[in-house]
Design a protein around this motif. Structure first.
Motif, PDB file in Angstrom:
ATOM      1  N   ALA A 236       0.837  -1.208   0.000  1.00  0.00           N
ATOM      2  CA  ALA A 236       0.000   0.000   0.000  1.00  0.00           C
ATOM      3  C   ALA A 236       0.871   1.258   0.000  1.00  0.00           C
ATOM      4  O   ALA A 236       0.617   2.203  -0.758  1.00  0.00           O
ATOM      5  N   PHE A 237       1.906   1.263   0.832  1.00  0.00           N
ATOM      6  CA  PHE A 237       2.787   2.431   0.892  1.00  0.00           C
ATOM      7  C   PHE A 237       3.600   2.584  -0.394  1.00  0.00           C
ATOM      8  O   PHE A 237       3.804   3.703  -0.880  1.00  0.00           O
ATOM      9  N   ASN A 238       4.055   1.456  -0.951  1.00  0.00           N
ATOM     10  CA  ASN A 238       4.805   1.512  -2.220  1.00  0.00           C
ATOM     11  C   ASN A 238       3.972   2.163  -3.327  1.00  0.00           C
ATOM     12  O   ASN A 238       4.471   2.961  -4.120  1.00  0.00           O
ATOM     13  N   ILE A 239       2.678   1.804  -3.380  1.00  0.00           N
ATOM     14  CA  ILE A 239       1.782   2.363  -4.402  1.00  0.00           C
ATOM     15  C   ILE A 239       1.598   3.863  -4.171  1.00  0.00           C
ATOM     16  O   ILE A 239       1.684   4.666  -5.098  1.00  0.00           O
ATOM     17  N   ALA A 240       1.327   4.240  -2.898  1.00  0.00           N
ATOM     18  CA  ALA A 240       1.094   5.653  -2.569  1.00  0.00           C
ATOM     19  C   ALA A 240       2.351   6.490  -2.792  1.00  0.00           C
ATOM     20  O   ALA A 240       2.279   7.625  -3.283  1.00  0.00           O
ATOM     21  N   LYS A 241       3.508   5.926  -2.440  1.00  0.00           N
ATOM     22  CA  LYS A 241       4.782   6.648  -2.569  1.00  0.00           C
ATOM     23  C   LYS A 241       5.117   6.928  -4.036  1.00  0.00           C
ATOM     24  O   LYS A 241       5.706   7.955  -4.368  1.00  0.00           O
ATOM     25  N   ALA A 242       4.719   6.000  -4.913  1.00  0.00           N
ATOM     26  CA  ALA A 242       5.046   6.140  -6.343  1.00  0.00           C
ATOM     27  C   ALA A 242       4.035   6.990  -7.106  1.00  0.00           C
ATOM     28  O   ALA A 242       4.165   7.178  -8.319  1.00  0.00           O
ATOM     29  N   GLU A 308       8.450  12.487   4.622  1.00  0.00           N
ATOM     30  CA  GLU A 308       8.299  11.731   3.368  1.00  0.00           C
ATOM     31  C   GLU A 308       6.894  11.133   3.261  1.00  0.00           C
ATOM     32  O   GLU A 308       6.298  11.094   2.184  1.00  0.00           O
ATOM     33  N   LEU A 309       6.361  10.693   4.416  1.00  0.00           N
ATOM     34  CA  LEU A 309       5.035  10.068   4.424  1.00  0.00           C
ATOM     35  C   LEU A 309       3.911  11.080   4.235  1.00  0.00           C
ATOM     36  O   LEU A 309       2.823  10.730   3.787  1.00  0.00           O
ATOM     37  N   GLU A 310       4.179  12.336   4.608  1.00  0.00           N
ATOM     38  CA  GLU A 310       3.158  13.389   4.505  1.00  0.00           C
ATOM     39  C   GLU A 310       2.548  13.486   3.114  1.00  0.00           C
ATOM     40  O   GLU A 310       1.346  13.659   2.953  1.00  0.00           O
ATOM     41  N   ALA A 311       3.415  13.378   2.109  1.00  0.00           N
ATOM     42  CA  ALA A 311       2.968  13.584   0.728  1.00  0.00           C
ATOM     43  C   ALA A 311       2.286  12.354   0.130  1.00  0.00           C
ATOM     44  O   ALA A 311       1.661  12.441  -0.923  1.00  0.00           O
ATOM     45  N   ALA A 312       2.409  11.201   0.797  1.00  0.00           N
ATOM     46  CA  ALA A 312       1.859   9.957   0.235  1.00  0.00           C
ATOM     47  C   ALA A 312       0.337   9.930   0.377  1.00  0.00           C
ATOM     48  O   ALA A 312      -0.183  10.079   1.480  1.00  0.00           O
ATOM     49  N   PRO A 313      -0.394   9.771  -0.725  1.00  0.00           N
ATOM     50  CA  PRO A 313      -1.870   9.740  -0.654  1.00  0.00           C
ATOM     51  C   PRO A 313      -2.391   8.391  -0.159  1.00  0.00           C
ATOM     52  O   PRO A 313      -2.947   7.592  -0.900  1.00  0.00           O
ATOM     53  N   LEU A 314      -2.158   8.134   1.144  1.00  0.00           N
ATOM     54  CA  LEU A 314      -2.598   6.884   1.772  1.00  0.00           C
ATOM     55  C   LEU A 314      -3.616   7.240   2.859  1.00  0.00           C
ATOM     56  O   LEU A 314      -3.296   7.944   3.816  1.00  0.00           O
ATOM     57  N   PHE A 315      -4.848   6.764   2.708  1.00  0.00           N
ATOM     58  CA  PHE A 315      -5.936   7.102   3.631  1.00  0.00           C
ATOM     59  C   PHE A 315      -6.334   5.858   4.426  1.00  0.00           C
ATOM     60  O   PHE A 315      -6.581   4.795   3.841  1.00  0.00           O
ATOM     61  N   ILE A 316      -6.370   6.010   5.759  1.00  0.00           N
ATOM     62  CA  ILE A 316      -6.639   4.871   6.642  1.00  0.00           C
ATOM     63  C   ILE A 316      -7.977   5.072   7.359  1.00  0.00           C
ATOM     64  O   ILE A 316      -8.248   6.138   7.898  1.00  0.00           O
TER      65      ILE A 316
END
Length: 496
Positions: A236-242, A308-316
């Motif tokens: 999930a993080f790999n997808i959001a990070k990319a 770095e995580l701030e910019a990742a579009p990952l919603f929990i």
């Protein structure tokens, strides 16, 4: 003929007004169908008997539909025998009313417009019913019915209402289907790495799966402590990070790499999940982060990782025991507000059904069908984690197989891909011999050295490609899966 009811009520009490309906439209539609049965095919996907306001019209439509479905004629003459004893029809003039309907039909070309109007008015009536029910429940102060629960229930009813007719799609030409397939192939060709789907960030897994394909339901299963949540959060993080936004192959704005990710964490809190991802990025054990046991240098790494995580579009979403209907509603809302390219559910057995199923197997079947429907409707891959039954522990070979899935029938049937996380090191660690058994201890240590830091993802089912095993590295302290360096790659690195 009656006139169409005024659909713009004043600010006064809605209940005091006539409910939205159009007897005239219902009469015109029924008359057109009784005159020309071929017109029924134009409106069959839009309209059902319960959409009619007048119960007599509903029974006429239902009887006509049943005859047409059997390739029998539905006309005033043929329906007369079936409706002769209908008390409601008798009040309107009996079978002669059917003749008047057919005689008054003047605009068969507008039959679809009439059908859509009748359907829209039926939805308005249902909205009024839902609104009245919400108001009545809210007005009644009951210890058993908390306001928050009422809000969830109301949202579910509105979602169910909004879903009516959403997934209905008729036949499409083979040319359209082939064109879509070519677009997918072209997008894979243009994309670096040649993937048809969204990259997991794990090279060997991408090669085996071709990425996570849109509209697919992927099941990621494993016994406790195998690392299925870790693998899901890693992907999930790999997808959001990319994630990169741009013009897609279809010419629309969207993700050209990576994507926006939604993660339903029904077992762990959002903070616990974030700690795991923070641990992976900062390379500091998550238990140290939770205890605050780190040096100043490690703290700087945590801060840098957080940035770095701030910019990742990952919603929990960590709401426990979510019903499948509510889960679908929230996924749709996320797609509408922020976009959505991949959805993760941790885990399947913690999702609730509608409560109508008689047993757990039927409930799981309802949930997996719901998840597959979400994948198709939102056109995204849905990755659902699943527990395995204890029968794995009773075998000498602990590698999971399809039959180990809990309530496996429906999961296996609905899923496009079924994967199992397996770490032999976990089981071997628990077979440690006593200190006095020197020979066995030496063999055990060799085995542990061979298995250390390695994991397998066993692909037990895949509709789009081969089954098999993907080897990954696993760093337990950071709960991180990664690409495993092969022996030939290791020797190549040593040369340089």
């Amino acid at each position: 003929m009656n006139e169409i009811a005024n659909l713009q009520p004043p600010a006064s009490d809605v209940a005091s007004l006539g409910v939205p309906h159009s007897i005239e439209a219902e009469q015109q539609l029924l008359g057109a169908i009784l005159t020309n049965n071929d017109l029924f095919d134009r409106i069959a996907q839009i309209l059902r008997a319960e959409h009619f306001y007048d119960p007599v019209h509903a029974r006429i439509f239902e009887t006509a539909a049943a005859r047409i479905a059997k390739n029998n004629l539905a006309s005033p003459v043929t329906l007369k025998a079936f409706l002769e004893d209908d008390a409601g029809l008798a009040e309107l003039g009996g079978p002669a009313y059917l003749m008047r309907l057919a005689g008054a039909a003047i605009s068969s070309f507008a039959v679809r417009d009439y059908a859509e109007m009748i359907y829209d008015l039926a939805i308005r009536r249902e909205l009024i019913d839902v609104g009245n029910e919400i108001a009545a429940k809210a007005a009644r102060v009951d210890v058993q019915s908390e306001p928050k629960e009422q809000i969830v229930e109301a949202e579910q009813k509105l979602y169910a209402l909004a879903e009516q007719g959403q997934t209905e799609q008729g036949f499409q030409s083979f040319l359209t289907a082939v064109t879509d397939a070519v677009k997918v192939a072209n997008a894979a060709y243009q994309r670096e790495g040649g993937l048809a789907g969204v990259s997991t960030g794990l090279i060997d897994m991408d090669k085996k799966l071709g990425g996570l394909h849109r509209s697919d339901l992927l099941i990621l299963a494993g016994r406790p402590s195998m690392g299925k949540t870790s693998l899901a959060t890693n992907v999930a993080f790999n997808i959001a990070k990319a994630y990169k936004k741009g013009i897609t192959a279809s010419g629309e704005q969207g993700a050209i790499d990576g994507g926006v990710v939604g993660f339903f964490s029904l077992e762990m809190s959002a903070e616990q999940l974030a700690s795991r991802i923070l641990s992976e990025v900062a390379e500091i054990p998550s238990n140290q982060i939770r205890r605050g046991d780190f040096t100043e240098g490690e703290f700087r790494r945590i801060v840098d990782a957080a940035k770095e995580l701030e910019a990742a579009p990952l919603f929990i979403d960590d709401t426990p025991a979510l019903p499948i209907s509510q889960l679908a509603a929230r996924a749709r809302r996320l797609k509408r507000t922020h976009g959505l390219d991949a959805l993760f559910v941790d885990y399947l057995q913690l999702v609730r059904g509608t409560g109508r199923s008689e047993n757990r197997v039927n409930e799981i079947s309802e949930i997996t069908m719901g998840l597959k429907a979400i994948a198709k409707e939102l056109d995204i891959p849905v990755v659902a984690l699943s527990q395995l039954s204890r029968q794995v522990e009773n075998r000498e070979d602990k590698r999971p197989q399809l039959s180990d899935l809990r309530e496996s029938g429906s999961i296996e049937q609905d899923a496009d891909v079924v994967m199992f996380v397996f770490r032999e090191e976990y089981y071997k660690e628990r077979e440690k011999p006593g200190d006095h058994e020197l020979d066995k201890m030496a063999i055990w240590q060799d085995e542990m050295e061979r298995l250390h830091g390695k994991a397998e993802v066993v692909i037990g089912k895949q509709r789009h490609g081969p089954i098999g095993t993907v080897e990954l590295s696993f760093e337990g302290q950071f709960t991180r899966f990664g690409n495993l360096v092969k022996p030939w790659q290791q020797s190549l690195e040593e040369e340089f």
